[in-house]
Design an enzyme around this catalytic site. Structure first.
Site, PDB file in Angstrom:
ATOM      1  N   HIS A  94      18.823 -36.753   2.895  1.00  0.00           N
ATOM      2  CA  HIS A  94      17.733 -37.046   3.827  1.00  0.00           C
ATOM      3  C   HIS A  94      16.372 -36.731   3.221  1.00  0.00           C
ATOM      4  O   HIS A  94      15.421 -36.475   3.952  1.00  0.00           O
ATOM      5  CB  HIS A  94      17.955 -36.275   5.135  1.00  0.00           C
ATOM      6  CG  HIS A  94      19.223 -36.681   5.814  1.00  0.00           C
ATOM      7  ND1 HIS A  94      19.357 -37.892   6.454  1.00  0.00           N
ATOM      8  CD2 HIS A  94      20.428 -36.086   5.892  1.00  0.00           C
ATOM      9  CE1 HIS A  94      20.598 -38.002   6.919  1.00  0.00           C
ATOM     10  NE2 HIS A  94      21.273 -36.917   6.578  1.00  0.00           N
TER      11      HIS A  94
ATOM     12  N   CYS B  36       0.842  -1.198   0.000  1.00  0.00           N
ATOM     13  CA  CYS B  36       0.000   0.000   0.000  1.00  0.00           C
ATOM     14  C   CYS B  36       0.879   1.250   0.000  1.00  0.00           C
ATOM     15  O   CYS B  36       1.917   1.294   0.660  1.00  0.00           O
ATOM     16  CB  CYS B  36      -0.951   0.081   1.183  1.00  0.00           C
ATOM     17  SG  CYS B  36      -2.134  -1.243   1.261  1.00  0.00           S
TER      18      CYS B  36
ATOM     19  N   GLY C 162      -2.300  -0.574   6.382  1.00  0.00           N
ATOM     20  CA  GLY C 162      -2.272  -1.280   7.663  1.00  0.00           C
ATOM     21  C   GLY C 162      -3.472  -2.194   7.768  1.00  0.00           C
ATOM     22  O   GLY C 162      -4.144  -2.470   6.775  1.00  0.00           O
TER      23      GLY C 162
ATOM     24  N   ARG D 152       6.172  -0.674  -3.916  1.00  0.00           N
ATOM     25  CA  ARG D 152       5.713  -1.243  -2.658  1.00  0.00           C
ATOM     26  C   ARG D 152       4.764  -2.416  -2.880  1.00  0.00           C
ATOM     27  O   ARG D 152       4.486  -3.167  -1.948  1.00  0.00           O
ATOM     28  CB  ARG D 152       5.005  -0.162  -1.830  1.00  0.00           C
ATOM     29  CG  ARG D 152       5.899   0.996  -1.485  1.00  0.00           C
ATOM     30  CD  ARG D 152       5.133   2.092  -0.810  1.00  0.00           C
ATOM     31  NE  ARG D 152       4.684   1.709   0.512  1.00  0.00           N
ATOM     32  CZ  ARG D 152       5.448   1.724   1.593  1.00  0.00           C
ATOM     33  NH1 ARG D 152       6.689   2.118   1.502  1.00  0.00           N
ATOM     34  NH2 ARG D 152       4.977   1.363   2.762  1.00  0.00           N
TER      35      ARG D 152
ATOM     36  N   GLU E 102      19.557 -17.260  -0.064  1.00  0.00           N
ATOM     37  CA  GLU E 102      19.286 -15.975  -0.713  1.00  0.00           C
ATOM     38  C   GLU E 102      19.176 -16.135  -2.242  1.00  0.00           C
ATOM     39  O   GLU E 102      18.286 -15.569  -2.874  1.00  0.00           O
ATOM     40  CB  GLU E 102      20.376 -14.954  -0.338  1.00  0.00           C
ATOM     41  CG  GLU E 102      20.302 -13.623  -1.059  1.00  0.00           C
ATOM     42  CD  GLU E 102      19.008 -12.861  -0.850  1.00  0.00           C
ATOM     43  OE1 GLU E 102      18.191 -13.255   0.006  1.00  0.00           O
ATOM     44  OE2 GLU E 102      18.799 -11.871  -1.590  1.00  0.00           O
TER      45      GLU E 102
ATOM     46  N   LYS F 149       7.366  -4.637  -1.566  1.00  0.00           N
ATOM     47  CA  LYS F 149       8.715  -4.312  -1.101  1.00  0.00           C
ATOM     48  C   LYS F 149       8.736  -4.152   0.406  1.00  0.00           C
ATOM     49  O   LYS F 149       9.632  -4.612   1.086  1.00  0.00           O
ATOM     50  CB  LYS F 149       9.143  -3.005  -1.778  1.00  0.00           C
ATOM     51  CG  LYS F 149      10.498  -2.476  -1.338  1.00  0.00           C
ATOM     52  CD  LYS F 149      11.580  -3.219  -2.049  1.00  0.00           C
ATOM     53  CE  LYS F 149      12.964  -2.783  -1.696  1.00  0.00           C
ATOM     54  NZ  LYS F 149      13.923  -3.874  -1.958  1.00  0.00           N
TER      55      LYS F 149
ATOM     56  N   GLU G  73      11.361 -15.628  -6.451  1.00  0.00           N
ATOM     57  CA  GLU G  73      10.466 -14.477  -6.302  1.00  0.00           C
ATOM     58  C   GLU G  73      10.300 -13.685  -7.595  1.00  0.00           C
ATOM     59  O   GLU G  73       9.244 -13.129  -7.827  1.00  0.00           O
ATOM     60  CB  GLU G  73      10.870 -13.574  -5.132  1.00  0.00           C
ATOM     61  CG  GLU G  73      12.174 -12.842  -5.269  1.00  0.00           C
ATOM     62  CD  GLU G  73      12.525 -12.011  -4.017  1.00  0.00           C
ATOM     63  OE1 GLU G  73      11.652 -11.697  -3.216  1.00  0.00           O
ATOM     64  OE2 GLU G  73      13.720 -11.685  -3.872  1.00  0.00           O
TER      65      GLU G  73
ATOM     66  N   TRP H 110      -2.639  -2.974  -1.790  1.00  0.00           N
ATOM     67  CA  TRP H 110      -2.202  -4.363  -1.873  1.00  0.00           C
ATOM     68  C   TRP H 110      -3.225  -5.141  -1.058  1.00  0.00           C
ATOM     69  O   TRP H 110      -3.303  -4.997   0.163  1.00  0.00           O
ATOM     70  CB  TRP H 110      -0.797  -4.497  -1.296  1.00  0.00           C
ATOM     71  CG  TRP H 110      -0.166  -5.838  -1.510  1.00  0.00           C
ATOM     72  CD1 TRP H 110       0.586  -6.232  -2.580  1.00  0.00           C
ATOM     73  CD2 TRP H 110      -0.180  -6.964  -0.621  1.00  0.00           C
ATOM     74  NE1 TRP H 110       1.013  -7.523  -2.415  1.00  0.00           N
ATOM     75  CE2 TRP H 110       0.554  -7.997  -1.225  1.00  0.00           C
ATOM     76  CE3 TRP H 110      -0.774  -7.205   0.616  1.00  0.00           C
ATOM     77  CZ2 TRP H 110       0.730  -9.251  -0.634  1.00  0.00           C
ATOM     78  CZ3 TRP H 110      -0.604  -8.445   1.212  1.00  0.00           C
ATOM     79  CH2 TRP H 110       0.146  -9.452   0.581  1.00  0.00           C
TER      80      TRP H 110
ATOM     81  N   LYS I 272      15.897 -15.258  -4.546  1.00  0.00           N
ATOM     82  CA  LYS I 272      15.974 -14.332  -5.686  1.00  0.00           C
ATOM     83  C   LYS I 272      15.315 -14.958  -6.901  1.00  0.00           C
ATOM     84  O   LYS I 272      14.512 -14.347  -7.572  1.00  0.00           O
ATOM     85  CB  LYS I 272      17.427 -14.037  -6.050  1.00  0.00           C
ATOM     86  CG  LYS I 272      18.223 -12.928  -5.473  1.00  0.00           C
ATOM     87  CD  LYS I 272      17.715 -11.557  -5.346  1.00  0.00           C
ATOM     88  CE  LYS I 272      16.611 -11.365  -4.397  1.00  0.00           C
ATOM     89  NZ  LYS I 272      16.717 -10.956  -3.104  1.00  0.00           N
TER      90      LYS I 272
HETATM   91  C1  G6P Z   1      10.058  -8.163   1.457  1.00  0.00           C
HETATM   92  C2  G6P Z   1      11.075  -7.800   0.388  1.00  0.00           C
HETATM   93  C3  G6P Z   1      12.397  -8.507   0.673  1.00  0.00           C
HETATM   94  C4  G6P Z   1      12.902  -8.157   2.063  1.00  0.00           C
HETATM   95  C5  G6P Z   1      11.828  -8.460   3.122  1.00  0.00           C
HETATM   96  C6  G6P Z   1      12.204  -7.854   4.461  1.00  0.00           C
HETATM   97  O1  G6P Z   1       9.725  -9.502   1.360  1.00  0.00           O
HETATM   98  O2  G6P Z   1      10.608  -8.174  -0.888  1.00  0.00           O
HETATM   99  O3  G6P Z   1      13.355  -8.097  -0.289  1.00  0.00           O
HETATM  100  O4  G6P Z   1      14.047  -8.886   2.340  1.00  0.00           O
HETATM  101  O5  G6P Z   1      10.570  -7.871   2.760  1.00  0.00           O
HETATM  102  O6  G6P Z   1      12.188  -6.457   4.324  1.00  0.00           O
HETATM  103  P1  G6P Z   1      13.052  -5.450   5.167  1.00  0.00           P
HETATM  104  O7  G6P Z   1      12.669  -4.110   4.636  1.00  0.00           O
HETATM  105  O8  G6P Z   1      12.615  -5.640   6.601  1.00  0.00           O
HETATM  106  O9  G6P Z   1      14.481  -5.778   4.969  1.00  0.00           O
END
Ligand code: G6P
Length: 607
Positions: free
Chosen positions: A503, A2, A101, A27, A480, A602, A487, A74, A484
Site C-alpha cells: 500500500h 538534564c 524540567g 541522560r 523495536e 535516556k 536511533e 539538554w 534500535k
Molecule cells: C527514551 C529512551 C527509550 C525509552 C523511552 C521511554 O526515548 O531512549 O529507550 O524507551 O525514552 O522511556 P521509559 O523510561 O519511559 O521507558
C-alpha cells in the site's frame, strides 16, 4: 534529560559534582556547569562534553568550596551554549540555580521581572527562577522557595544556592526526578542514584513539592506549610559496578549481554511450581475476571513492548487491549470505563508524557498497574499496583534489557490473566510457562551470532534506508528493531506490517535496499515468505530472521539468521537479540557514540 548533582559536606564539592555529572551523562546533554560556594559563589559553565567543563575548572586552578550544585543540560529553550548552560544566576549574582524540567509561564514571569529592572542574559526558562528567587528573597531560603513555587507553572527539579548562605542550600522537585543522598561525610541531591552511589547507598525519595534543606550535618524535608516530613531511608542494594562498563566498550553491549540474567530475575520470582504468582499485584481473581478493557500507555521502546502485550493479552486472556503513545493519550480525552485497567510501561518511571498519561487515567478513576524498572520512581509511586522489571540500572540511551524485561512481564500478565479467565487450560499454561522459562537460555544461544551480526552489520554500514517487515508479533518486534537501528546508527529505517507494504512502501524498494524480514510466526510464515519474494523481485537485499527448521526461506532471502524454536508468542524475546547486535555493530562501524546518540536522552523528563 538534564542531570542534577548537589553536594554539601566535608570534602571539596567540585570533583564530586563533576564525577557525579559524568554518571548522569547517559541522560543526554549538550552543556554542563557547576556553582561552588567557597569564599564566594563561583560559576563555571561549558558547552559540549563534561571534559570541556573539567578542563575549564582545571585551567582556573580548581574551584574551592565544600558546597555546590552541578548540571548537565539538554537544550530546550535556547541552543546549547555557555550562556544557556546552568547554573543560572540572578543579575546581582546572589542566587544560582540548576533546573531540570520546563517552566511553562516563564515568558510572563520574565516580562514582570524585566519591568522590575531585571536584565536577562540567556534564552532559557531557568534564568527566570534565579531572578524570581532573588526578587522574592527575604533572607530565608525556605520561605522564598515556597513563594517561588507558588508563582511558577510547569515541571522542575531545582537546586538553589545563595551567596548569603554559606552553610545550606535548598532543593525541590515536581514532575522531574530528584533524590537526596545522605552520609556521614556529606549530603547530596541527584537526578539518579548512580551520580552519588560511590558515596552513599542511603536515599530519601521525594514527593512533589517537598522542600529539602541541605546542610553539612543533616537534611530537613518540609511540606509547603513548613511542617517537617519524616521519611524512611531507601537503601540501594546494588553497587557501583552495576552502573559501570565492566570491560565492555559500551554500556549497550554490556546490557545486551545482561539480558538472560535480567530476564531470569524478572521471571523466576514470579513462578512457583509452574504457577504464575504476580504477588505485587493486588488483584483478586474476581478483579481479573471483571476487566473490561486494558489500555497500555507508554513511550518509545516501552510502547513497543506494549504492542507485543496487545498481541499476547488479546490472544491468551481475550481482553481487548488498546495501546497508546503517552503523548497522544494524555491529550486525546480517552474513553475509560469503570472496569478498565491502565497498564503504564516505563523503564525510568520518570518519562514526563507517561507520567501525565498515568495521571489522566487516574483522574478518570481507573486502576493503574505500572511496569517499571526504577524502584521508587514517580510512576511507581503514583500507581495502584507495580510490577518491577528487575533489569538493574540501564545506562545506554537505547534500551535493550529494559525492553526485554518489559516484554517478559507482558507474557506473565497475559498468561496469568488468561488462566484466571479460563482461556488457558492448566496444561497449556504449564507448556507456555516452560517456553517462557527457556527464553534466557535461548538468548544465550543467540549470542553465538555475535560475529555473524558484526560481519553483516559492517557490510550494511553504508545503507541509506533499511526496512524491517513482519506480521503479527513479528511486526511488533520489527518496530523495536527499526528504532534500535535508527536511533544509534542514524540510518533511516522504517518498520512495516508486511501485508501493508503493497500500500505504498514497496515503491521505495530499489536495487540493493536492505529489507529485514522477520519470519518467526509459524502461522503466518508462508504469507511472509510471499512478501519476501515481492521485495526480492524489486531488487531488495533480504536479511531474514526465521525459526530453526524453517529452511525454505533460505531459497529466497540473501541471508538467514535462525532463532531457536519456540512458541510463536515468545519469538519477540528472541528476534530482537540479533537485531540489537546488528544495530550496535552498524553504529560502531559508522563511528557513532553508541551509548549517547546525538539529540537523544535516556530519561525524557520534558514533554
Ligand atoms: C527514551 C529512551 C527509550 C525509552 C523511552 C521511554 O526515548 O531512549 O529507550 O524507551 O525514552 O522511556 P521509559 O523510561 O519511559 O521507558
Amino acid at each position: 534529560m538534564c542531570g542534577i548533582v548537589g553536594y554539601i559536606g566535608k570534602a571539596q564539592a567540585a570533583p564530586i559534582l563533576i564525577k557525579g555529572l559524568s554518571k548522569l551523562e547517559y541522560r543526554g546533554y549538550d552543556s554542563a556547569g557547576i556553582a561552588v560556594f567557597g569564599d564566594q559563589v563561583q560559576v563555571v559553565k561549558a558547552k559540549g562534553r563534561l571534559a570541556e567543563l573539567d578542563e575549564k575548572v582545571k585551567n582556573m586552578g580548581g574551584v574551592k568550596g565544600c558546597m555546590g550544585i552541578g548540571h548537565t543540560r539538554w537544550a530546550t529553550h535556547g541552543a546549547p551554549s555557555d550562556k544557556n548552560a546552568h547554573p543560572h544566576t540572578s543579575m546581582n549574582g546572589r542566587i544560582s540555580v540548576v533546573h531540570n524540567g520546563i517552566i511553562e509561564n516563564y515568558i510572563q514571569l520574565k516580562s514582570e521581572l524585566e519591568k522590575q529592572g531585571y536584565v536577562f542574559v540567556s534564552e532559557t526558562d531557568t534564568e527566570v527562577i534565579a531572578q524570581l528567587f532573588d526578587s522574592l528573597y527575604n533572607g530565608d531560603l525556605v520561605d522564598t522557595l515556597i513563594r517561588v513555587i507558588g508563582k511558577v507553572r510547569g515541571s522542575y527539579a531545582l537546586g538553589i544556592v545563595c551567596s548569603e548562605k554559606p552553610d545550606e542550600f535548598v532543593a525541590v522537585r515536581k514532575d522531574s526526578p530528584l533524590l537526596v543522598g545522605i552520609s556521614e561525610d556529606g549530603n547530596y541531591i541527584a537526578s539518579d542514584i548512580p551520580a552519588v552511589l560511590e558515596y552513599t547507598k542511603d536515599y530519601y525519595l521525594l514527593n512533589d513539592n517537598e522542600i529539602v534543606v541541605m546542610k553539612k550535618d543533616g537534611v530537613t524535608i518540609l511540606d509547603l506549610d513548613k511542617n517537617e516530613i519524616k521519611k524512611d531511608i531507601y537503601h540501594v542494594d546494588w553497587d557501583i559496578s552495576a552502573a559501570e562498563k565492566g570491560g565492555y566498550d559500551y554500556f549497550m553491549m554490556k546490557e545486551i549481554m545482561e539480558q538472560p540474567k535480567a530476564l531470569k530475575a524478572t521471571i523466576s520470582p514470579r513462578l512457583d511450581n509452574g504457577q504464575i504468582v504476580l504477588d505485587q499485584l493486588k488483584y483478586t481473581d474476581e478483579d481479573i475476571k471483571n476487566i473490561n478493557r486494558i489500555h497500555i500507555v507508554a513511550c518509545g521502546s516501552a510502547w513497543h513492548a506494549g504492542i507485543v502485550g496487545k498481541y499476547v493479552i488479546e490472544d491468551l486472556a481475550r481482553i481487548p487491549v488498546e495501546v497508546d503513545l503517552a503523548s497522544e493519550f494524555r491529550y486525546r480525552n480517552p474513553i475509560l470505563n469503570k472496569n478498565d485497567v491502565c497498564i503504564i510501561i516505563s523503564q525510568s518511571g520518570e518519562t514526563a508524557d507517561t507520567l501525565a498519561a498515568l495521571r489522566e487515567a487516574k483522574r478518570q478513576g481507573i486502576r493503574i498497574l505500572s511496569i517499571v524498572n526504577v524502584v521508587g520512581s514517580s510512576i511507581a509511586r503514583d500507581s495502584d499496583d507495580v510490577l518491577y522489571t528487575w533489569a538493574g540500572p540501564e545506562i545506554a540511551v537505547a534500551t535493550t534489557k529494559g525492553y526485554s524485561t518489559q516484554v517478559a512481564l507482558m507474557y506473565l500478565i497475559a498468561l496469568k490473566f488468561g488462566q484466571v479467565r479460563g482461556c488457558v487450560s492448566a496444561e497449556e499454561a504449564a507448556k507456555l510457562v516452560a517456553e517462557l522459562e527457556s527464553v534466557p537460555e535461548k538468548i544465550e544461544q543467540l549470542f553465538a551470532l555475535d560475529g555473524k551480526m558484526k560481519e553483516l552489520a559492517e557490510g550494511h554500514a553504508n545503507a541509506k534506508d533499511v526496512f524491517i517487515i513482519g506480521r503479527g508479533i513479528d511486526y511488533a518486534v520489527a518496530l523495536e528493531c527499526s528504532l534500535k537501528l535508527k536511533e544509534i546508527s542514524y540510518i533511516h529505517s522504517e518498520a512495516y506490517a508486511a501485508g501493508e507494504l503493497k500500500h505504498g512502501t514497496i515503491s521505495l524498494i530499489e536495487e540493493g535496499t536492505l529489507v529485514v524480514a522477520i519470519a518467526t510466526q509459524d502461522t503466518l510464515y508462508e504469507k511472509l515468505v510471499s512478501n519476501v519474494k515481492e521485495v526480492k523481485a524489486r531488487g531488495a537485499n533480504v536479511l531474514a530472521i526465521a525459526k530453526e527448521g524453517n529452511t525454505e526461506i533460505a531459497e529466497v532471502a540473501d541471508e538467514v539468521i535462525y532463532i531457536p524454536a519456540i512458541d510463536d508468542r515468545f519469538t519477540a524475546s528472541l528476534d530482537v537479540i540479533p537485531m540489537q547486535l546488528f544495530a550496535y555493530y552498524v553504529a560502531v562501524a559508522r563511528g557513532c557514540d553508541v551509548d549517547k546518540p546525538r539529540n537523544l536522552a535516556k530519561s525524557v523528563t520534558v514533554e
